[in-house]
Motif scaffolding. Sequence first.
Motif, PDB file in Angstrom:
ATOM      1  N   TYR A  64      -2.361   7.319  -4.419  1.00 29.58           N
ATOM      2  CA  TYR A  64      -2.469   6.385  -3.592  1.00 29.58           C
ATOM      3  C   TYR A  64      -2.554   4.933  -4.399  1.00 29.58           C
ATOM      4  O   TYR A  64      -3.262   4.844  -5.481  1.00 29.58           O
ATOM      5  CB  TYR A  64      -3.904   6.509  -2.732  1.00 29.58           C
ATOM      6  N   GLU A 113       0.709   5.454   0.284  1.00 28.00           N
ATOM      7  CA  GLU A 113      -0.113   6.596   0.597  1.00 28.00           C
ATOM      8  C   GLU A 113       0.648   7.538   0.525  1.00 28.00           C
ATOM      9  O   GLU A 113       1.954   7.766   0.636  1.00 28.00           O
ATOM     10  CB  GLU A 113      -0.445   6.414   2.182  1.00 28.00           C
ATOM     11  N   PRO A 154      -6.853   6.664   1.326  1.00 27.12           N
ATOM     12  CA  PRO A 154      -6.754   5.256   1.090  1.00 27.12           C
ATOM     13  C   PRO A 154      -8.030   4.537   1.002  1.00 27.12           C
ATOM     14  O   PRO A 154      -9.197   5.017   1.068  1.00 27.12           O
ATOM     15  CB  PRO A 154      -6.191   4.724   2.469  1.00 27.12           C
ATOM     16  N   GLU A 192       0.871  -1.191   0.006  1.00 24.97           N
ATOM     17  CA  GLU A 192       0.210   0.196  -0.031  1.00 24.97           C
ATOM     18  C   GLU A 192       0.956   1.255  -0.025  1.00 24.97           C
ATOM     19  O   GLU A 192       1.646   1.189   0.805  1.00 24.97           O
ATOM     20  CB  GLU A 192      -0.868   0.120   1.210  1.00 24.97           C
TER      21      GLU A 192
END
Length: 143
Positions: free
Chosen positions: A99, A76, A124, A74
């Motif tokens: 993102y 961000e 997110p 992930e």
Amino acid sequence: MRSKMEERAVKQICEKLLLEVNCEFVGFAIQNSHGPDITWRIAAGNSNDKYKRITVRYGKGIAGKVIATGQPIEIENFPDNISGKVLDYPIMLAEKLLYAFAMPIRIKGIPKGVLLVGKRTINPISESDQQLVKLAATEIEAL
């Protein structure tokens, strides 16, 4: 991707994900059958066709890292929270993503592909949206 039918099926999964998940971009990358390079093959919600020309090395960028580690990644607030250089993340740059959430796609148990959802804002995606991405990855693996 062995056949046009498989490719169409993956494209449909990507398009469905784009509608189901709170995101603006869905992309699918796969490691080339010869060599370690990874190319972005399919996209939904793309703002241009640059993804078709993007190839990353094993271990580089989102796709390369997901395949190398076999773990979801992930990102961000791109480019603030990355390891390495901004240019190592061509899909983020080409699609102006801030993102991204990327899942490995396993072929015969080995990570060979990546399913990525991205947003052009820093917000997110939710835990439930991440589950939808995991389900879609499982669908692609079944092909």
